[in-house]
Structure formats: structure tokens, C-alpha cells
Design an enzyme around this catalytic site. Structure first.
Site, PDB file in Angstrom:
ATOM      1  N   GLU A 210     -22.137 -10.506   6.154  1.00 52.22           N
ATOM      2  CA  GLU A 210     -21.302 -10.006   5.058  1.00 52.22           C
ATOM      3  C   GLU A 210     -21.672 -10.743   3.783  1.00 52.22           C
ATOM      4  O   GLU A 210     -22.483 -11.679   3.806  1.00 52.22           O
ATOM      5  CB  GLU A 210     -19.814 -10.173   5.391  1.00 52.22           C
ATOM      6  N   HIS A 248     -12.073 -13.325   3.709  1.00 46.15           N
ATOM      7  CA  HIS A 248     -12.699 -14.555   4.195  1.00 46.15           C
ATOM      8  C   HIS A 248     -13.021 -15.492   3.033  1.00 46.15           C
ATOM      9  O   HIS A 248     -13.516 -15.046   1.999  1.00 46.15           O
ATOM     10  CB  HIS A 248     -14.016 -14.239   4.925  1.00 46.15           C
TER      11      HIS A 248
END
Lengths: 291, 384
Positions: A210, A248
Site C-alpha cells: 500500500e 494505517h
């Protein structure tokens, strides 16, 4: 075979009396994981799901010298300390599920764990599962199947999504590792790629990255040099705006670095096909394996 | 979390970093009073979380009170934007601070290097411009030094770095002292970035931090109540403030397909899939691991308040999250709220069958694949 965890894993659960710790202890036992002890300071003498609880990891290890791994479910302010306690007690695999550990704490933890010769997975991760052998984490065990695909990911539910698709396509897994979404983590893509490359049962690898940081770019370099097994990737966050943390702590594009486009480019340059959607992964993997 | 320059300076000052006197003003009159108190000339500086304030006209030198009045009036209310943030922010506060005579400008920054997992110090004699710019034009003028976090930055390391920037030993010692204090400020405040740009010397060899930037690691905020209070919610999207207070992770975007997802990676992948099928996502929203129905309702409210949203899509992979809990949350929200856009739902995993029954009673079809639900949501958004 598998990497990091298997039928010989003898687990200690830190934070076993807490809500998450006790819930997932039950889930891991039901999956067949061997849990030898739990730790919560001040709760020695209790039992959780039949697992004896100790005040310290050192006490737990003294009573159960066969213990070789730990999983941590303690709240963020105490997580770094719990990791160091496990490493100091001689456990060689430490999986930290806790989300929200301050990065400054991890700066201290990372070299400590290395000095003790332990492997840390996470923090802020779903854990590790070797289907049919052991589950050391919070992932839903039933979506996995035994097989020959190794999977490594920075994400939680996105990993479940991909595992679900792999299993539905008849592609089981040797081991699935969630390495975590924080900027400082104990185990990176490269460590898992090395493990899968050396694991005779793993025939192909799925790597789910990611935005944020450059670990995917480093992994691409590593694959070019060292990985002969087929690798297929997916990178989340192509539509993420710069400068915003996407859930995150590690998923942020800053100073123009860490974009999905850069990562996809690096992976493609290393000969790794990058799926446009998660559902493309099984087909891409089959193609890569038949080449 | 970002803080303003004046707040970053307050943090630095606690650690003994020399900061020119100044104060923050919200009106022209306040600005004039501060300027008179600290003495002219002064700088008037826009307080926004956007780089390139100077270029945008948000930083002005004021030799006299008349110019303080003019510039304060111009800057307050000004919209400052840059390429990264084209929408920009409106200036609501200005810092009025003593103007120093500048002999040289350097850059000093500390951040965490993810690769080495250590704090890294960046120092350059090319101060006053963005370090990314220096990295492009004069990479040889950036000195990089990683610090062993177990021992912290040592005085000799700070001196070594500063001898790269200055010839005069007196200045080197002062600047090295500032760097040691900056390192203290960085680790003690749970910063992810601590920056002085520029660090100036004056003709009589004083060294001052005349600009300051600090980003704080959100994960460390729980132990810094004083810094947490510095958050300027006026500069945020109100929905982002609400989401944070409810434990949801939300980022507003410009598209028309709203999405509610569990897990950050899956949420990003859902946004990407919306784009892949030709539409634009309205947001990033992660409801997290638990499926408490209140979180579902709050998430719905946040998305419904965005006037661009033409359809709402749920994408839930039930692991720990139970699909039936989420289905109940959706049905409750639909009953109790004015939901004026179509809602499409994909639930798969734990208790999927129960969820299907619950949704069927409310006449909501349930999808099981991501591709289907995203394509359906886009069709409905386009038709709406």
C-alpha cells in the site's frame, strides 16, 4: 513446510485476560494452535480457556520451557514494553497485534529485538497463519486452505479478501503473514520473500502493499536479485491524496514519496505483475505459475 | 497531527531553542499591540498548515505600525493554497514576531527513516527554501546523519554536522546546541517531523530558529495532552473532526460514491476499484474492527452530510467483524435517518447468511463480491 509458525509453535499470549486476548485465545485454540501459557501482570494463578496465566513472561517461560513464540494483545501504551519483555525472555518469534504503538517507542524496540535474536511481526498486524498447522493472529481461520501460495501483506481485511479469492480459486496457502501498517515494523516484505523463496512447499508468492514508505520498492529490488518463484502483487491506495494518513499510521504519501504509481513501476520493472483489482490476483498467479 | 508555527515554536522554546519574541493575533488590532510590545520591525506570518506561505504572500516584513496594519489586514482572511492542497486554507491567525537581521540561513530537520528505523537528521546550508527543492537542485548540500536511538544524539555528532554548515567555531557550538535540543524536542514530543527552516545567524553571530514546523505522531498523542489541545479544528473538514471523535478514520475526497469499509487496506482498495470502474470515490472511511451499530450510524451520517454523495456503498469483510451486526446497524440507520441516496451493501465472511436475512427483511439486496457492488453503486450514483 511453511514460514514462521507451524505445528511445532508453542505459544504464549501476552494480555490473555483482556477482552481481545481472551477472545482470540479461544479462536486460536479452536484452530488447533498450541498455547502453553498466558501473561497478565497481577493475574498469576488464573486460567483463560484452560491456559494457565503468569505474572511475567519470564515466569511463563520458566514453567513452560518449550514455549517458542508470543502473541501480544496489550494496549498501545504497554505494547513496546511487552515486546521487549518477550524478547528478553528468549522467545524467538513475537507477533504484536496492538494498533497505535507510538513510533518513538518502536525506535527503541527494533534494535533491542534484533540484539536478542528474535523476530518481531507487526505491530498493528493481523498475525501469521500456516493453514492446517497454526494460527497466531486474529484472522478468520476458515477462509484459508492448505496449499502452495505464500502471502505477505501490510493490510488486514484486504488480506482476508485476497485469501478468500485465492481459496475460492482452489489456491491454498503455505503461510499468510500480515506484517502490519505502521511505519516501523519488525518484519518487512523482504524477510517474508526470503522465507518463501527458501520454503520448498511455497510455489508462488502474493505480495500486497500500500502507499507510504519504500518497502515495496526495496522488495522489488530484492525480487529481481533473489526470488526465482513467481510473484504477483497488488498495491492499495492509487486514489489516495498526498499528505493524508489513510487509516494505517504508515499509509501516507509525504514529500512526493510513497505513491502507488512508484511502487507499481518498481514492481513491474522487477518483472512482477501488479493486479489492477484484488479479484485479478488468482488469474495472474495462475498465469505466472504456468510460465 | 500538524500544529501551527507559533505552536511548534512554543514546543521548541520549552527545550531551550532560541526563538525570537512574538505572539499570535486574530485581529489587526491585536497584531498592532503585539508589534508595539515587542518593538519594530516585525514579521507578520500567516498560520496555516500549507507550505509555500511566503510565495503566496502570507509572510511580510513590517518596518512600521502602518505596514503592520496593512499586511495584517491583507493576510487575515487570505486563502493560501499550493499544488498539493489546491483548495487551501483561510488564514485565521497570524504570528507577529521580531524581525531579525539575517547573515545566513540554514535548514535543520529530524524525521524517522523507515528504512533504517532510526531518527535521521537532515542539515543544509541552503535554508529558507523547501528541503525537497534543495534535494532536487543541490543534493550535495544536504548532510544526512542517522542517530542510534538507544543512545540518542551525542554532542560530537551535532558538532560534526554543524562543521559542515559553518566555519566559525562559535556559531558551530551554538548551532550544535540547538540541534541537541531539537533532538530532545523530537523524541520527547513524539514528533514524526521537527524542522527549523531557516535557522539563521545574525551579523553579530547569534543563532535563531525563525521558523518552526512540527508534525506529531497521532499514536503518541495520548501522552501529550497539551499538544493534543493544539489541534486547530477550524482548518479541518468538520466531518473529519467528528469522525475522529467517534473513533472512525475518515478522509474526504471529491467524488460522488460514498464508501464505508472495515479495514484501511480494504478501504483504499475499494476507492481504487471505484476509480477502476470509471467513477470517483467521495471518501476514505474505515469503521475499524468492531461492528458496533453506533459506528455504522455515525459513518452513515458523515457520508450523508457530504452533498456530493449520490450513492453509499458498504464493503465489509467479516472476520472479527460480524456481518449480522453490520446488517443490523445498516437497517437501524435506514429506519432512523433521512437517507436520501441509494445504499448498496456487500457483506461477506462471518455470519454472512444471517446478514442476508436481515437485509432481505429490509428489502436491501446483498452482494457478495467487491466488483459487483462497486459497479452497482456507480450505476446508481450516475442515475441519481
Amino acid at each position: 513446510m511453511s514460514i514462521f509458525v507451524n505445528q511445532d509453535t508453542k505459544l504464549i499470549v501476552q494480555g490473555i485476560t483482556g477482552r481481545d486476548g481472551s477472545f482470540h485465545t479461544k479462536g486460536m485454540l479452536e484452530y488447533g494452535t498450541t498455547i502453553v501459557a498466558g501473561v497478565t501482570p497481577g493475574k498469576a494463578g488464573q486460567e483463560v480457556e484452560g491456559v494457565p496465566v503468569y505474572n511475567t513472561v519470564a515466569d511463563a517461560v520458566a514453567a513452560h520451557p518449550e514455549a517458542n513464540a508470543s502473541i501480544i494483545y496489550v494496549p498501545p501504551p504497554f505494547a513496546a514494553d511487552a515486546i521487549m519483555e518477550a524478547a528478553d525472555a528468549g522467545l524467538k518469534l513475537i507477533v504484536c497485534i496492538t494498533e497505535g504503538v507510538p513510533a518513538v517507542d518502536m525506535l527503541k524496540v527494533a534494535p533491542f529485538v534484533k540484539e536478542k535474536g528474535a523476530r518481531l511481526i507487526g505491530p498493528n498486524c493481523p498475525g501469521v497463519i500456516s493453514p492446517g498447522k497454526a494460527k497466531v493472529g486474529i484472522m478468520p481461520g476458515q477462509i484459508h486452505a492448505e496449499g502452495n501460495v505464500g502471502l505477505v501483506s501490510r493490510s488486514g481485511t484486504l488480506t482476508y479478501q485476497v485469501v478468500h479469492e485465492l481459496t475460492a480459486a482452489g489456491m491454498g496457502q503455505t503461510t499468510c503473514v500480515g506484517i502490519g501498517g505502521d511505519p516501523i515494523i519488525g518484519t518487512k516484505f523482504i524477510d517474508c520473500l526470503e522465507g518463501f523463496q527458501n520454503d520448498p512447499e511455497t510455489e508462488a508468492i502474493v505480495m500486497i502493499g500500500e502507499i507510504g514508505g519504500t518497502d515495496e520498492e526495496d522488495a522489488a529490488e530484492y525480487i529481481k536479485e533473489h526470488v526465482t518463484k513467481p510473484v504477483v502483487s497488488f498495491i492499495a491506495g492509487q486514489t489516495a491524496p498526498p499528505g493524508k494518513r489513510m487509516g494505517h499510521a504508515g499509509a501516507i504519501i509525504s514529500g512526493g514519496k510513497g505513491t502507488a504509481a512508484d511502487k507499481i513501476k518498481a514492481l513491474n520493472a522487477a518483472g512482477v505483475p501488479v493486479a489492477k483489482t484484488p479479484s485479478e490476483i488468482p488469474d495472474l498467479l495462475k498465469k505466472a505459475m504456468n510460465n | 497531527m500538524n500544529v501551527h508555527e507559533y505552536q511548534a515554536k512554543a514546543i521548541f522554546a520549552r527545550f531551550g531553542i532560541p526563538i525570537p519574541p512574538g505572539n499570535v493575533a486574530e485581529t489587526v488590532d491585536e497584531a498592532k499591540t503585539i508589534a508595539e510590545e515587542i518593538g519594530l520591525p516585525v514579521m507578520v506570518k500567516a498560520q496555516v498548515h500549507i507550505g509555500g506561505r511566503g510565495k503566496a504572500g502570507g509572510v511580510k516584513f513590517c518596518p512600521d505600525i502602518a505596514s503592520v496594519e496593512t499586511h495584517a489586514a491583507n493576510i487575515l482572511g487570505m486563502r493560501i493554497s499550493n499544488q498539493q492542497n489546491p483548495k487551501g486554507q483561510i488564514v485565521q491567525k497570524i504570528l507577529v514576531t521580531e524581525a531579525k537581521d539575517i547573515a545566513s540561513e540554514a535548514y535543520l530537520g529530524i524525521t524517522i527513516d523507515r528504512k533504517t528505523q532510526r531518527p535521521v537528521i537532515l542539515a543544509s546550508s541552503e535554508g529558507g527554501v523547501e528541503i525537497e527543492e534543495v534535494a532536487k537542485t543541490h543534493p550535495e548540500k544536504i548532510f544526512k546523519h542517522t542517530v542510534d536511538p538507544r543512545y540518542g544524539l551525542q554532542a560530537y555528532e551535532a558538532r560534526q554536522i554543524m562543521f559542515n554548515l559553518y566555519d566559525d567555531a562559535k556559531i558551530v557550538n551554538k548551532a550544535a546546541g540547538i540541534l541537541l535540543k531539537l533532538y530532545q524536542a523530537f523524541t520527547s514530543s513524539d514528533a514524526s517531523l521537527a524542522e527549523i527552516n531557516p535557522l539563521i545567524t545574525t551579523p553579530d553571530k547569534e543563532v535563531w530558529a525563525i521558523d518552526a514546523k512540527v508534525n506529531i505522531d497521532d499514536n503518541g498523542l495520548y501522552r501529550h495532552a497539551d499538544i493534543a489541545e493544539m489541534r486547530d479544528t477550524d482548518l479541518e473538514e468538520p466531518a473529519e473532526t467528528l469522525a475522529r471523535s467517534k473513533g472512525l478514520s475518515y478522509v474526504k475526497l471529491d467524488g460522488n460514491v460514498g464508501c464505508i469499509v472495515n479495514g484501511a487496506g480494504l478501504a483504499m482498495a475499494t476507492m481504487d476499484l471505484i476509480k477502476h470502474f470509471g467513477a470517483e470515490p467521495a471518501n476514505f472511511l474505515d469503521i475499524g474492527g468492531s461492528s458496533n451499530p453506533e459506528k455504522v450510524t455515525t459513518a452513515m451520517q458523515i457520508i450523508l452530510d457530504d452533498p456530493n454523495v449520490k450513492a453509499i456503498l458498504f464493503n465489509i469483510f467479516g472476520g472479527i467483524t460480524r456481518c449480522d451486526d453490520v446488517a443490523n446497524g445498516i437497517v437501524t440507520a435506514l429506519k432512523n435517518m433521512d437517507v436520501h441516496v441509494p445504499v448498496v451493501v456487500r457483506l461477506t465472511g462471518t455470519n454472512e447468511d444471517l446478514a442476508k436475512e436481515i437485509l432481505a427483511e429490509a428489502n436491501l439486496p446483498m452482494f457478495t463480491t467487491m466488483n459487483e457492488v462497486v459497479q452497482h453503486a456507480i450505476e446508481l450514483a450516475n442515475a441519481n
